[in-house]
Design a protein around this motif. Structure first.
Motif, PDB file in Angstrom:
ATOM      1  N   ARG A  87       0.819  -0.891  -0.055  1.00 56.84           N
ATOM      2  CA  ARG A  87      -0.071  -0.005   0.041  1.00 56.84           C
ATOM      3  C   ARG A  87       0.914   1.246  -0.005  1.00 56.84           C
ATOM      4  O   ARG A  87       0.493   2.085  -0.591  1.00 56.84           O
ATOM      5  CB  ARG A  87      -1.061   0.102   1.132  1.00 56.84           C
ATOM      6  N   ARG A 108      -5.521   3.895  -3.745  1.00 57.99           N
ATOM      7  CA  ARG A 108      -6.470   3.939  -2.213  1.00 57.99           C
ATOM      8  C   ARG A 108      -7.359   2.982  -2.048  1.00 57.99           C
ATOM      9  O   ARG A 108      -7.926   2.407  -2.994  1.00 57.99           O
ATOM     10  CB  ARG A 108      -6.816   5.237  -1.893  1.00 57.99           C
ATOM     11  N   GLU A 109      -7.623   2.536  -0.642  1.00 63.06           N
ATOM     12  CA  GLU A 109      -8.315   1.577  -0.400  1.00 63.06           C
ATOM     13  C   GLU A 109      -9.845   2.110  -0.648  1.00 63.06           C
ATOM     14  O   GLU A 109     -10.096   3.535  -0.227  1.00 63.06           O
ATOM     15  CB  GLU A 109      -8.423   1.248   1.050  1.00 63.06           C
TER      16      GLU A 109
END
Length: 285
Positions: A87, A108-109
């Motif tokens: 990430r 991004r999540e």
């Protein structure tokens, strides 16, 4: 078809842009043709060291060969352990692996209920054309169409207004089996810049195959005086393809932006879009 992320996976949103000149469209194809999806999935496989696993992308709008994107959105479901490891590094690693004609700008999540394709409430495209008697600036030749007749932007806008709203755009779409051609055209306007380039802004909830380029083809015929301002609306009402409506070349078209609702409305929008239509499986616009 559920949008629940499988246990052990995380849905990740990627925002990207690409120059479509050397791509055979977004979607992977048989025969080894170069595609945007193929390049990004290959890069993901390399940077995550997942040799035998392809993490498949779901995209907001499948663009055709030669069509560009400045604000494309896609998502991918990654194993929790892969996302945990990558990430903070994934963006830079992708930059080092991807070819120069495609860039990922944000990773991004995704919020709960997000689907890059079905959660979108609109897609905004721009089509750029010039009627300069001398042609197109060589530095812009891959992004601007040359139309060799003078264009009246005011009459083109008059014609465009008659196409707004929810309609069956069968007359401006390439039919796909099992796919509806009903769309809501939210914006269609044209403006000539100080450089002489005319930019058509086209925004809708979604687009069917060849829709944008067919609409622009009709408006160009109005702008250069070959048809009256009421003609594109008459074609729309007839509901069948008119041989005079030309699908203009793809290089003038760019996907500029994709709009999504607030996070708490994503799941509801997703369900609504699935219930309203089956989107075409091939390229758009």
């Amino acid at each position: 078809m559920s949008d629940e992320v499988e246990p052990g996976y995380v849905r990740v949103r990627l925002d990207l842009s690409y120059d479509g000149s050397e791509f055979s469209g977004w979607a992977k194809q048989a025969g080894g043709r170069r595609t945007v999806q193929g390049e990004i999935e290959d890069a993901l496989r390399t940077v995550t060291r997942s040799r035998d696993v392809t993490y498949e992308l779901t995209v907001a709008g499948r663009t055709d060969a030669g069509v560009h994107a400045r604000g494309q959105v896609t998502h991918v479901d990654l194993p929790v352990e892969v996302w945990g490891e990558q990430r903070g590094k994934l963006l830079k690693r992708l930059a080092g692996r991807l070819p120069r004609d495609v860039r990922v700008w944000a990773v991004r999540e995704a919020p709960s209920g997000f689907n890059a394709r079905f959660s979108a409430v609109w897609r905004r495209y721009a089509y750029r054309v010039t009627d300069n008697p001398g042609g197109v600036d060589p530095l812009l030749r891959s992004h601007v169409l040359w139309h060799d007749w003078p264009l009246d932007v005011d009459v083109m806008n008059e014609a465009a207004e008659r196409l707004l709203g929810e309609h069956d755009f069968a007359a401006y779409c390439k039919k796909r089996e099992g796919a509806t051609t009903i769309r809501t055209l939210q914006e269609l306007s044209l403006e000539r810049g100080s450089d002489g380039i005319i930019t058509a802004t086209v925004r809708a909830d979604a687009f069917c195959h060849n829709m944008v380029r067919s609409l622009i083809g009709a408006l160009l015929f109005v702008g250069d005086g070959h048809r009256g301002a009421d003609w594109p609306g008459k074609v729309l009402a007839a509901g069948v393809r008119d041989s005079a409506v030309h699908v203009v070349r793809p290089h003038g078209l760019t996907l500029e932006e994709v709009g999504y609702p607030a996070d708490e409305l994503l799941a509801a929008r997703n369900k609504e879009a699935r219930n309203r239509r089956t989107l075409p499986g091939a390229g758009c616009c």
